[in-house]
Motif scaffolding. Structure first.
Motif, short mmCIF file in Angstrom:
data_model
loop_
_atom_site.label_atom_id
_atom_site.label_comp_id
_atom_site.label_asym_id
_atom_site.label_seq_id
_atom_site.Cartn_x
_atom_site.Cartn_y
_atom_site.Cartn_z
N LYS A 111 4.67 7.91 12.86
CA LYS A 111 5.51 6.81 12.36
C LYS A 111 5.15 6.50 10.92
N SER A 149 6.45 9.26 8.66
CA SER A 149 7.90 9.18 8.52
C SER A 149 8.31 8.08 7.54
N ARG A 180 7.45 9.06 4.00
CA ARG A 180 8.39 10.05 3.45
C ARG A 180 9.71 9.41 3.03
#
Length: 113
Positions: free
Chosen positions: A46, A49, A52
């Motif tokens: 998580k 992500s 990113r």
């Protein structure tokens, strides 16, 4: 320059970049992990992500056209070369916590000597 270190900051990264004079956005992975409720889990998917998403937004902003540069801190999980490979423009070789720790250890060692 500002630091994105919360889930709210990631959600608002485009608005932050758009602030006049905002030339550089630094990612704060440790504080961001705390904001996500996963402190001390730097490899959590998580966190990766969310990082990113924010990185992409900054990199897509293009500093040459009024966007921002992307900055970050090398960590045990994201080495300087890892950040460079992901497009970071500025990479700090250490974090504030490790610098403070080193200073304290140096002082204790000097005292013991």
């Amino acid at each position: 320059m500002c630091q994105i270190e919360s889930e709210e900051g990631v959600k608002n990264v485009n608005e932050i970049i758009a602030v006049d004079g905002m030339d550089c956005v630094m990612m704060g992975p440790r504080d961001l992990s705390a904001s996500l409720g996963i402190l001390n889990d730097p490899a959590n998917p998580k966190l990766k992500s969310v990082m990113r998403m924010a990185e992409k937004a900054v990199l897509d902003s293009d500093p040459a056209n009024g966007g921002a540069y992307l900055a970050g801190m090398a960590t045990a999980q994201d080495k300087a070369l890892d950040l460079k490979a992901r497009g970071y423009h500025v990479v700090l070789g250490s974090t504030d916590v490790s610098l403070y720790k080193k200073a304290v250890v140096d002082e204790v060692n000097a005292f013991k000597a």
